[in-house]
Each structure stands twice: as structure tokens, then as C-alpha cells.
Enzyme design. Structure first.
Site, PDB file in Angstrom:
ATOM      1  N   ILE A 218       0.833  -1.187   0.000  1.00 30.47           N
ATOM      2  CA  ILE A 218       0.000   0.000   0.000  1.00 30.47           C
ATOM      3  C   ILE A 218       0.875   1.248   0.000  1.00 30.47           C
ATOM      4  CG2 ILE A 218      -0.152   0.283   2.505  1.00 30.47           C
ATOM      5  CD1 ILE A 218      -3.173   0.872   2.087  1.00 30.47           C
ATOM      6  N   MET A 221       3.847   4.952  -3.655  1.00 24.98           N
ATOM      7  CA  MET A 221       4.776   4.338  -4.602  1.00 24.98           C
ATOM      8  C   MET A 221       4.157   3.150  -5.348  1.00 24.98           C
ATOM      9  SD  MET A 221       6.975   1.640  -5.130  1.00 24.98           S
ATOM     10  CE  MET A 221       7.124   0.987  -3.475  1.00 24.98           C
ATOM     11  N   GLU A 242      -0.280 -10.556  -1.164  1.00 25.13           N
ATOM     12  CA  GLU A 242      -1.092 -10.690   0.038  1.00 25.13           C
ATOM     13  C   GLU A 242      -2.220  -9.675   0.004  1.00 25.13           C
ATOM     14  OE1 GLU A 242       0.999  -9.974   3.651  1.00 25.13           O
ATOM     15  OE2 GLU A 242       1.198  -7.832   3.323  1.00 25.13           O
TER      16      GLU A 242
END
Length: 446
Positions: A218, A221, A242
Site C-alpha cells: 500500500i 509508490m 497478500e
């Protein structure tokens, strides 16, 4: 067929949480699985004592039980902004794990026994199943061993297809609570990328090619990487992660990410949870391009190793001159968690043609506007080493991407200093000399 059983188990939140007793351990669903009504009802039971509550990546709203210090102790397996704030008041504690092992911690009796599990789910379907929505994680392993299972059925939770272990059957449920129609999932679009984020993303793009399989975390970037991929001419990228974030939607809608080159889960993005915007949740709803799996599948390095050309991209907090990586603390203060970083750093390096990138801006400003380097000689006391230097592959800042794997300490120091903000490079060289990891023949003259 299951309507009579449903009516029998349907109760108010206040009635459902009566099964919690003093001294119990209660697990809330992780991520978007965190209950709202049952949390509010449980917090009102101020007669309780020594009840331990566990969650992961605590997202809005703030859990009410965490505010009732005399009755509850709140824990987060993976710190969020809310967890950080609660921690500053002594209301939250971190619990470190290797994330891919989470289901086995419950099934093998390593974790303390859970008395009650409360999770937010989709409404029951005609076959008696409650879909878990955009979180799978360790949920089914947790439900299997708990004394009581409470589900909070919410019409706003998207149906997320499996995969495996993406739904719980009514026969496994003790109490059903229905959430009001205005109980929406938090709308958490990704952060807007900074110029430094965009430059880091450009460096990573040099290593992404047709057929690469992408894992993103998250932040600004990863969103920049997703946007650049969407705007590129890359073909047949895959996804195995994930966490699903909005950047995956960008890559998939552009046609760049379709999973056709994957050896496993072809044509699908395998994941274990999602946090993003309402638009992302709408996109995921009944979308067969996504496959929800438990974390002992998505994050197991042995599974990741089966995927060719895995590109793992994760953020970190700081790196010392020995290339030890801190991905979770500021000194003794927990600000994030290991999450799946360890899993994907290792798994990507086991992948044929795979690469792991640990990314950070080279510097940051404190509240007074003073500039500090994220590349430091050594960590301050009580800082956490999330990734040991033996596991580090690529480190990336806005000044470049360099591979550290197999290189000696002096060469790592030299390459790392080249990634630092220019203002700090000379001082870092002096510190490297003191640490005896700088070769004089390579000294950069001022």
C-alpha cells in the site's frame, strides 16, 4: 433450506456478545472483517475484566473496546495508523508473527485458545454460505478452533470468489447479527504518489518485463507503479499478492495484467485481503479475475517460488549501512509491522527470475522541517530489524535501485551511500570508515 436455522441464530449484537466472559480471548476479523455493531455492544460490557481482543490492520472506525482500558486489552497483528494512535495512549499492543504461518498458529494450538471470533461477512447465500468478502487471511483456521463464532452480515461487503476457504457455512456459526444498510466499508483509496515515489517507481519499471508477476503493498509508490504499468506496453503480467490495492484495478483494466503467463492460478490474481476504495470493492464483487486464498497459500515462500519472474515490491522505514532493513518501527515505537514482507522477500528470491525490491525515499522531514536520512550508519536502540541483511535483494530510493545480494559489507555500504540523499553522503562515508566497512581506495573525495 437454511432459513429456519438462520432465524434461530439471528440475534441482536448485545445478545450475541453475551457469550464473552471475563478472561476470554476474542478475535475480530482482520482488515475489512472487523465488526462494528458487535464491537460497540461488547464495549458496553464494562463489568468484564481481562478480555484480550486481537485484530489486524485496524481500519476505521476506531474499535470501541480499545477505549475501555479496565475491561479490554487490544492487540494488532499488523499496525495501522489507528493502532499507532491507540498505542500512543497505551491502548494497543503489537503481536509479531510470520504472516504465512498464521493459520497454523491456530490449528496447531500455538496461539492461545480463542474463545470467541467475531467477523464481518456478506449476507448468507441460498446454500447457507457467508462469503468472507475482501479478507481471507487466517479466518477459517480461527473459526475452526473457537468456542463461539459470531458473524456480522453486511450487504455492503463484496462477494469475493475463491480460491479456497473464502466462505463460512451457517452450520459453523453460533450467532448472526445483521448490520444496517448504511454500514459501509471504509473508503481508503491509495495515497497520491509524490515525485520521489514516481522516481522510485521508474527505477523499478526497468526490471519489469512481459510475463512478470507483481506483488504490491500500500502507499503512493505502489500506486505509481500500477499507473506506469497501465500506461506501458507490457504484456501478460500476473498478480500474486497478500494485498489487493487500487493499483491492481488500474493494471487489470488496462489489459496489461491478465495472468496468462502464470504457472499457477492462471488468469487470476491470488490474494488474501484487500484494502482500497469503494470503486475497488465494486470491481472485485463476483469478479472471477480474483482468487481469495488463506494466507498460508498466498504468502508461503514455497508457493511463491512456483511462480516465475516474481517481482515483489515493499516499502520500508530505514536501512543501516550493513543493509539491515527496518520496516516497522521508529526506535522503540511500533509504526507498522512485518506483515508479509518477510514472506515475499524470500519467496521472490526463490522464484525463477524473481526479484525483491525494498523501497523508501532517501530522506524525510520532521515536524519542524528538518531533513533526516533514511539510510543510517546503525539503527537507534530498540529499532526492529525486519529483514536481515542475508535476505536483502534490491534496495531502491529515488536515486536508484541496486542489488545487494551476494555482495560484501564494504561494497554494500558503498552502493547504499550512493542511494542516500546527497546532503548525507559524506557523513555516511565517515561513519562507514569508523565501522570498518569502507575501503579507502573507494573513498569519494569531497
Amino acid at each position: 433450506m437454511y432459513q429456519e436455522e438462520y432465524r434461530r441464530k439471528l440475534v441482536s449484537a448485545e445478545e450475541a456478545v453475551k457469550c464473552v466472559k471475563s478472561g476470554d480471548i476474542v478475535d475480530y476479523g482482520f482488515f475489512n472483517g472487523k465488526p462494528v455493531l458487535c464491537d460497540q455492544a461488547l464495549a458496553k460490557r464494562t463489568e468484564l475484566r481481562d478480555v484480550k481482543v486481537f485484530c489486524a490492520v485496524t481500519i476505521p472506525p476506531v474499535p470501541e473496546v480499545a477505549k475501555v482500558r479496565d475491561s479490554f486489552t487490544y492487540h494488532d497483528w499488523q499496525f495501522s495508523k489507528i493502532a499507532r494512535v491507540l498505542q500512543s495512549y497505551g491502548l494497543c499492543y503489537y503481536s509479531p508473527i510470520l504472516y504465512h504461518q498464521a493459520p497454523s498458529l491456530y490449528r496447531d494450538g500455538i496461539a492461545q485458545h480463542r474463545n470467541v471470533v467475531i467477523i464481518r461477512v456478506c449476507p448468507m447465500d441460498k446454500n447457507g454460505w457467508f462469503n468472507l468478502g475482501p479478507q481471507n487471511s487466517e479466518t477459517m483456521a480461527n473459526l475452526e478452533v473457537a468456542d463461539y463464532v459470531i458473524v456480522e452480515a453486511n450487504k455492503n461487503v463484496p462477494v469475493c470468489l475463491g480460491g479456497a476457504e473464502e466462505s463460512v457455512h451457517i452450520s459453523q456459526v453460533d450467532y448472526i447479527v445483521e448490520a444496517p444498510e448504511d454500514d459501509l466499508l471504509p473508503d481508503i483509496p491509495g495515497a497520491i504518489p509524490s515525485e520521489a515515489d514516481k522516481q522510485i517507481a521508474r527505477h523499478i519499471m526497468d526490471y519489469v518485463h512481459d510475463g512478470s508477476c507483481i506483488q504490491l503493498g500500500i502507499g503512493g509508490m505502489p500506486n505509481a507503479v500500477g499507473r506506469m504499468i497501465a500506461d506501458s506496453d507490457l504484456k501478460d503480467l500476473g498478480g500474486h499478492t497478500e494485498m489487493v490495492v487500487d493499483a491492481y484495478m488500474d493494471m487489470m483494466e488496462s489489459g496489461r495484467l491478465n495472468g496468462r503467463a502464470k504457472r499457477i492460478d492462471r488468469n487470476r490474481v491470488a490474494y488474501t485481503f484487500a484494502i482500497g476504495s469503494h470503486k475497488l470493492y465494486e470491481y472485485m464483487n463476483n469478479n472471477p479475475a480474483f482468487a481469495s486464498y488463506p494466507v498460508n497459500y498466498t504468502n508461503d515462500p514455497r508457493v511463491i517460488a512456483q511462480i516465475d519472474n516474481m517481482v515483489s515490491i515493499n516499502n520500508c522505514v530505514e536501512v543501516d549501512l550493513y543493509t539491515q532493513v527496518n520496516g516497522e518501527s521508529k526506535g522503540p515505537v511500533q509504526i507498522s509491522g512485518n506483515g508479509g514482507m518477510w514472506d515475499f522477500v524470500l519467496g521472490a528470491q526463490y522464484s525463477r527470475g524473481g526479484k525483491s525490491f525494498l523501497c523508501m525515499t532517501s530522506s524525510y522531514k520532521d515536524k519542524d522541517g528538518n531533513l533526516h536520512s533514511r539510510i543510517v550508519p546503525t539503527f537507534t536502540p530498540a529499532s526492529i530489524v525486519t529483514i536481515p541483511r542475508q535476505q536483502v535483494d534490491y534496495i531502491v530510493t529515488e536515486f536508484g535501485a541496486v542489488q545487494m545480494r551476494s555482495k560484501p559489507t564494504w561494497q554494500r555500504a558503498e552502493l547504499l551511500i550512493g542511494l542516500a540523499h546527497p546532503q548525507f553522503r559524506d557523513d555516511l562515508i565517515k561513519e562507514a570508515e569508523k565501522l570498518n566497512i569502507w575501503r579507502k581506495t573507494n573513498k569519494i573525495e569531497a
